[in-house]
Design an enzyme around this catalytic site. Sequence first.
Site, PDB file in Angstrom:
ATOM      1  CG  ASN A 103       7.149   9.303 -19.427  1.00 22.00           C
ATOM      2  OD1 ASN A 103       6.533  10.446 -20.860  1.00 22.00           O
ATOM      3  ND2 ASN A 103       7.936   8.703 -19.404  1.00 22.00           N
ATOM      4  N   GLY A 108       5.470  11.971 -22.113  1.00 21.74           N
ATOM      5  CA  GLY A 108       6.159  11.950 -23.939  1.00 21.74           C
ATOM      6  C   GLY A 108       6.414   9.980 -24.049  1.00 21.74           C
ATOM      7  CG  ASP A 117       9.600  -1.057 -16.181  1.00 30.01           C
ATOM      8  OD1 ASP A 117       9.564  -0.080 -16.244  1.00 30.01           O
ATOM      9  OD2 ASP A 117      10.130  -1.732 -15.818  1.00 30.01           O
ATOM     10  CE  LYS A 154      12.667   8.285 -28.494  1.00 22.91           C
ATOM     11  NZ  LYS A 154      12.028   8.636 -27.127  1.00 22.91           N
ATOM     12  CG  HIS A 210      13.641   1.822 -26.481  1.00 21.99           C
ATOM     13  ND1 HIS A 210      14.044   3.088 -26.791  1.00 21.99           N
ATOM     14  CD2 HIS A 210      12.850   2.099 -24.895  1.00 21.99           C
ATOM     15  CE1 HIS A 210      13.399   4.168 -26.508  1.00 21.99           C
ATOM     16  NE2 HIS A 210      13.040   2.962 -25.012  1.00 21.99           N
ATOM     17  NE  ARG A 211       8.346   3.835 -24.891  1.00 21.22           N
ATOM     18  CZ  ARG A 211       8.662   4.813 -25.063  1.00 21.22           C
ATOM     19  NH1 ARG A 211       8.956   5.314 -25.418  1.00 21.22           N
ATOM     20  NH2 ARG A 211      10.091   4.747 -23.999  1.00 21.22           N
TER      21      ARG A 211
HETATM   22  P1  IMP Z   1       9.194   4.061 -16.864  1.00 22.68           P
HETATM   23  O1  IMP Z   1       7.937   4.653 -17.322  1.00 22.68           O
HETATM   24  O2  IMP Z   1       9.295   2.963 -15.784  1.00 22.68           O
HETATM   25  O3  IMP Z   1       8.887   2.561 -17.578  1.00 22.68           O
HETATM   26  O4  IMP Z   1      10.261   4.512 -17.235  1.00 22.68           O
HETATM   27  C1  IMP Z   1      11.009   4.509 -17.810  1.00 22.68           C
HETATM   28  C2  IMP Z   1      11.978   5.190 -17.876  1.00 22.68           C
HETATM   29  O5  IMP Z   1      13.627   5.013 -18.794  1.00 22.68           O
HETATM   30  C3  IMP Z   1      11.885   7.130 -17.623  1.00 22.68           C
HETATM   31  O6  IMP Z   1      11.979   7.589 -16.947  1.00 22.68           O
HETATM   32  C4  IMP Z   1      13.262   7.551 -19.038  1.00 22.68           C
HETATM   33  O7  IMP Z   1      14.020   8.379 -17.963  1.00 22.68           O
HETATM   34  C5  IMP Z   1      13.639   5.896 -19.130  1.00 22.68           C
HETATM   35  N1  IMP Z   1      13.366   5.597 -20.773  1.00 22.68           N
HETATM   36  C6  IMP Z   1      12.164   4.815 -21.268  1.00 22.68           C
HETATM   37  N2  IMP Z   1      12.481   4.999 -22.637  1.00 22.68           N
HETATM   38  C7  IMP Z   1      13.136   6.545 -22.827  1.00 22.68           C
HETATM   39  C8  IMP Z   1      13.773   7.030 -24.384  1.00 22.68           C
HETATM   40  O8  IMP Z   1      12.382   6.632 -25.122  1.00 22.68           O
HETATM   41  N3  IMP Z   1      13.366   8.316 -24.031  1.00 22.68           N
HETATM   42  C9  IMP Z   1      14.680   8.251 -22.764  1.00 22.68           C
HETATM   43  N4  IMP Z   1      14.315   7.903 -21.861  1.00 22.68           N
HETATM   44  C10 IMP Z   1      13.540   7.033 -21.736  1.00 22.68           C
END
Ligand code: IMP
Length: 193
Positions: A9, A11, A68, A174, A179-180
């Site tokens: 990801n 972003g 995650d 942000k 949370h991150r």
């Molecule tokens: P992961 O990549 O398996 O952790 O997926 C987490 C999902 O939660 C992402 O695809 C986003 O849809 C959502 N998510 C997690 N962190 C964020 C954030 O900081 N902003 C917006 N969506 C988030």
Amino acid sequence: MKILIGSNNEGKVEEYKTLLGSSFNPLPVSELGINLDVEETGSTYEENALIKLNFLKGKCNFPIITDDSGIEVEYLDGRPGIYSARYAGDKALDKDNIDKLLYELSGVKLRRAKFVCTIAYWNPRNISEPIICNGECNGEILEKRKGIFGFGYDPIFYIPILQRTFAELAKEEKNTLSHRYEAVKELLKRINI
Ligand code: IMP
């Protein structure tokens, strides 16, 4: 110091570049030619972060971060949670997931929600158990999108004290409250950086 960010990801990888600061040189998995094609079969954020970490162990000789994360909506008893990325289906786009969430909350007054992030960190040079850190950020789900920045659910995640959504915040902003950010702050403290 190089550090591998276990995510596809963009972003998220961008956020880690800012969050980790100048002591680290974060590399996305793509830069090592790795396809992080693992199924997130865990039943908690921690299990999923460790699944990704175990897949990457042995593929580089510098530290690795995997994480995650997800969004937990109070009215939906914490859903979508660990299923946030695939809420509207296995191949769902951010747009589809937001549409589904807005639909499920249509007409609902209770709109409290939180983002949750669990990080797993492992340094192959001092082989020990991975370090696990958690972070949370409280907010509300808007009735429609606002803002153009960020990724995922950012356009509908509203921070009442700032009166803005995550997608209306510059990434520097942000990264002072997400949370991150909270999870990385704990990690940097635990590895003394
Ligand atoms: P992961 O990549 O398996 O952790 O997926 C987490 C999902 O939660 C992402 O695809 C986003 O849809 C959502 N998510 C997690 N962190 C964020 C954030 O900081 N902003 C917006 N969506 C988030």
